[in-house]
Design a protein around this motif. Structure first.
Motif, PDB file in Angstrom:
ATOM      1  N   LEU A 145      37.615  -1.664  -1.787  1.00  0.00           N
ATOM      2  CA  LEU A 145      38.610  -2.449  -1.065  1.00  0.00           C
ATOM      3  C   LEU A 145      37.954  -3.228   0.077  1.00  0.00           C
ATOM      4  CD1 LEU A 145      41.757  -2.932  -0.451  1.00  0.00           C
ATOM      5  CD2 LEU A 145      41.452  -1.114   1.243  1.00  0.00           C
ATOM      6  N   VAL A 146      37.007  -2.580   0.768  1.00  0.00           N
ATOM      7  CA  VAL A 146      36.351  -3.220   1.909  1.00  0.00           C
ATOM      8  C   VAL A 146      35.502  -4.405   1.449  1.00  0.00           C
ATOM      9  CG1 VAL A 146      34.703  -2.864   3.796  1.00  0.00           C
ATOM     10  CG2 VAL A 146      36.366  -1.079   3.237  1.00  0.00           C
ATOM     11  N   VAL A 147      34.761  -4.233   0.353  1.00  0.00           N
ATOM     12  CA  VAL A 147      33.932  -5.329  -0.157  1.00  0.00           C
ATOM     13  C   VAL A 147      34.805  -6.481  -0.657  1.00  0.00           C
ATOM     14  CG1 VAL A 147      32.388  -5.979  -2.055  1.00  0.00           C
ATOM     15  CG2 VAL A 147      31.879  -3.980  -0.640  1.00  0.00           C
ATOM     16  N   ALA A 148      35.917  -6.173  -1.307  1.00  0.00           N
ATOM     17  CA  ALA A 148      36.831  -7.232  -1.745  1.00  0.00           C
ATOM     18  C   ALA A 148      37.353  -8.017  -0.548  1.00  0.00           C
ATOM     19  CB  ALA A 148      37.985  -6.629  -2.544  1.00  0.00           C
ATOM     20  N   VAL A 299      32.661  -5.744  10.144  1.00  0.00           N
ATOM     21  CA  VAL A 299      32.975  -4.970   8.940  1.00  0.00           C
ATOM     22  C   VAL A 299      31.767  -5.069   8.016  1.00  0.00           C
ATOM     23  CG1 VAL A 299      34.512  -4.684   6.963  1.00  0.00           C
ATOM     24  CG2 VAL A 299      35.436  -5.489   9.152  1.00  0.00           C
ATOM     25  N   THR A 300      31.309  -3.943   7.530  1.00  0.00           N
ATOM     26  CA  THR A 300      30.204  -3.938   6.584  1.00  0.00           C
ATOM     27  C   THR A 300      30.468  -2.843   5.543  1.00  0.00           C
ATOM     28  OG1 THR A 300      27.785  -3.946   6.364  1.00  0.00           O
ATOM     29  CG2 THR A 300      28.731  -2.346   7.903  1.00  0.00           C
ATOM     30  N   ALA A 301      29.539  -2.674   4.620  1.00  0.00           N
ATOM     31  CA  ALA A 301      29.708  -1.683   3.561  1.00  0.00           C
ATOM     32  C   ALA A 301      28.337  -1.249   3.090  1.00  0.00           C
ATOM     33  CB  ALA A 301      30.529  -2.259   2.401  1.00  0.00           C
ATOM     34  N   LEU A 302      28.295  -0.153   2.324  1.00  0.00           N
ATOM     35  CA  LEU A 302      27.015   0.359   1.843  1.00  0.00           C
ATOM     36  C   LEU A 302      27.210   1.143   0.553  1.00  0.00           C
ATOM     37  CD1 LEU A 302      27.191   3.595   2.633  1.00  0.00           C
ATOM     38  CD2 LEU A 302      26.463   2.792   4.867  1.00  0.00           C
ATOM     39  N   GLY A 303      26.100   1.552  -0.047  1.00  0.00           N
ATOM     40  CA  GLY A 303      26.139   2.366  -1.258  1.00  0.00           C
ATOM     41  C   GLY A 303      26.747   1.637  -2.433  1.00  0.00           C
ATOM     42  N   ASP A 304      27.431   2.384  -3.309  1.00  0.00           N
ATOM     43  CA  ASP A 304      28.011   1.814  -4.517  1.00  0.00           C
ATOM     44  C   ASP A 304      29.073   0.765  -4.230  1.00  0.00           C
ATOM     45  OD1 ASP A 304      26.466   3.047  -6.374  1.00  0.00           O
ATOM     46  OD2 ASP A 304      27.935   4.540  -7.000  1.00  0.00           O
ATOM     47  N   ALA A 305      29.609   0.758  -3.034  1.00  0.00           N
ATOM     48  CA  ALA A 305      30.575  -0.290  -2.686  1.00  0.00           C
ATOM     49  C   ALA A 305      29.919  -1.665  -2.753  1.00  0.00           C
ATOM     50  CB  ALA A 305      31.126  -0.051  -1.280  1.00  0.00           C
ATOM     51  N   VAL A 306      28.611  -1.736  -2.447  1.00  0.00           N
ATOM     52  CA  VAL A 306      27.889  -3.007  -2.405  1.00  0.00           C
ATOM     53  C   VAL A 306      27.019  -3.195  -3.644  1.00  0.00           C
ATOM     54  CG1 VAL A 306      26.248  -4.413  -1.101  1.00  0.00           C
ATOM     55  CG2 VAL A 306      27.849  -2.926   0.115  1.00  0.00           C
ATOM     56  N   HIS A 307      26.195  -2.201  -3.940  1.00  0.00           N
ATOM     57  CA  HIS A 307      25.235  -2.305  -5.046  1.00  0.00           C
ATOM     58  C   HIS A 307      25.485  -1.171  -6.043  1.00  0.00           C
ATOM     59  CE1 HIS A 307      23.142   0.760  -2.651  1.00  0.00           C
ATOM     60  NE2 HIS A 307      23.143  -0.107  -1.637  1.00  0.00           N
ATOM     61  N   CYS A 308      26.622  -1.223  -6.697  1.00  0.00           N
ATOM     62  CA  CYS A 308      27.017  -0.166  -7.630  1.00  0.00           C
ATOM     63  C   CYS A 308      25.934   0.012  -8.701  1.00  0.00           C
ATOM     64  CB  CYS A 308      28.358  -0.518  -8.273  1.00  0.00           C
ATOM     65  SG  CYS A 308      29.055   0.858  -9.199  1.00  0.00           S
TER      66      CYS A 308
END
Length: 405
Positions: A145-148, A299-308
């Motif tokens: 949701l955050v990456v979207a 707002v940022t993101a990490l892990g599978d949220a970004v590079h699944c």
């Protein structure tokens, strides 16, 4: 972040950290070093006492769909210093580290930002509550949701493979079948894009740290963590709608229909039905420039949220841990007054783009090899070539035995 003195709240949509598939996570040296800093010595020691050392088991091998040995398996990117740990064990250790900062059964439904570089960030949750913060980090996995919100669209896509996994105790196999598999991991390849991975996990026999009094692993004896793979286009349509005995039976029927012998399938037939689950492989961008395609901000993101990352390289969870460590390192610099929050996030995302895309590309190598056997030509080549390779391996083994005698 807690250990560094930050005021942190972690919202997790799961109601129980232990309510997850009982599979295993591979942590390479980089991930282990990151966890040492993130967890502190006490929890890190407990984690190592619950882990299995990859270097202590024999080299991985591969078989064909009839169970014939094809030789040693060269696993691209495998760190010999890697360790395997139960997913549940790792989650429980992380939950303990988060302590009272962890809010369970809390599902994020929307992310909001006020305009401007210093605008407030808000996360709204299914229960109607709202959290306000200086920085929001999305670690919410595939279809984030955050990456979207950040990219304006999902950035991951189906990889073309659906997997089914389970756990089988070595003692539940026939002695002959257990001897063939051995205390090692293996990959069996068949026609039609089918494959079967069997990971070997033994935190007691292959302990990283000999401290039985600290061991908290879910796995208490030699266990095979298996994963069957099918091309999404030809997989049984109801594979995703079943579980337990029905899913196990559907998986076995599909592999038998592809021509698999009963020997390799015993690890599935003897599995605990409660551990069987299916899931689609999802993959993030393979190019760094397409990874995290948004300007740095609050707002940022990490892990599978970004590079699944599909599980075929054993790198997804470890890379997420390294991401987290890198972010904390940059934020500590903000706290020390040596850089701004915007710079910290920008540096973190720049490095994550390259780290994440490299791992995604590595994981897709095996996926592409499996899918190559799904074409009519690839399936025919598999049926023709692998028996010849098995025969060659058997002849080499026979010559080696004669020379030793």
């Amino acid at each position: 972040m807690r250990r560094a003195g930050f005021d942190v709240v972690v919202h997790d949509r799961d109601a129980d950290p232990a309510a997850t598939g009982g599979y295993h996570i591979t942590l390479d040296r980089a991930a282990q070093d990151a966890l040492r800093d993130l967890l502190g010595p006490e929890l890190h020691t407990r984690l190592l006492a619950s882990a299995s050392a990859v270097r202590r088991r024999p080299p991985d091998v591969w078989f064909d769909w009839r169970g014939r040995l094809l030789g040693d398996l060269d696993v691209a990117g495998l760190d010999p210093d890697s360790v395997d740990v139960d997913r549940i064990t790792l989650r429980l250790v992380l939950a303990e580290a988060a302590g009272d900062s962890l809010v369970l059964a809390s599902t994020c439904t929307a992310v909001e930002r006020d305009p401007g570089p210093d605008g407030e960030v808000r996360a709204r949750f299914a229960d109607g509550s709202v959290a306000r913060a200086d920085l929001l980090v999305g670690a919410d996995g595939p279809q984030s949701l955050v990456v979207a919100h950040l990219a304006g669209r999902p950035t991951s896509r189906p990889a073309g493979v659906v997997g089914v996994s389970g756990r089988t105790r070595a003692d539940d196999l026939d002695p002959g079948r257990a001897a063939v598999l051995g205390p090692r991991s293996s990959l069996a390849v068949g026609p039609g894009g089918t494959a079967l991975y069997c990971g070997y996990l033994d935190p007691a026999g292959f302990a990283v740290l000999d401290a039985a009094h600290l061991r908290a692993s879910v796995t208490t004896g030699p266990t095979y963590v298996w994963g069957a793979m099918f091309p999404t286009a030809t997989a049984p349509r109801d594979l995703r709608g079943r579980d337990g005995d029905r899913l196990r039976a559907t998986t076995l029927d599909a592999l038998r229909a592809a021509g698999w012998a009963e020997g390799p399938l015993q690890v599935i037939a003897r599995t605990d039905p409660a551990t069987v689950a299916s899931y689609p492989f999802t993959v993030g961008p393979e190019r760094a420039r397409d990874t995290a395609p948004w300007p740095a901000g609050r707002v940022t993101a990490l892990g599978d949220a970004v590079h699944c990352t599909p599980p075929t390289a054993g790198k997804g969870a470890g890379t997420a841990v390294v991401d987290a460590h890198a972010l904390v390192r940059e934020l500590v610099a903000v706290r020390a007054g040596t850089q701004t929050l915007h710079t910290a996030v920008s540096v973190f995302e720049r490095d994550m783009r390259h780290r994440g895309s490299a791992v995604v590309e590595l994981s897709m190598r095996t996926v592409r090899r499996v899918l190559a056997t799904a074409t009519p030509a690839g399936s025919a080549l598999t049926r023709a070539s692998l028996p010849l390779l098995a025969r060659s391996t058997a002849l080499r083994g026979a010559r080696g035995r004669r020379s030793r005698t």
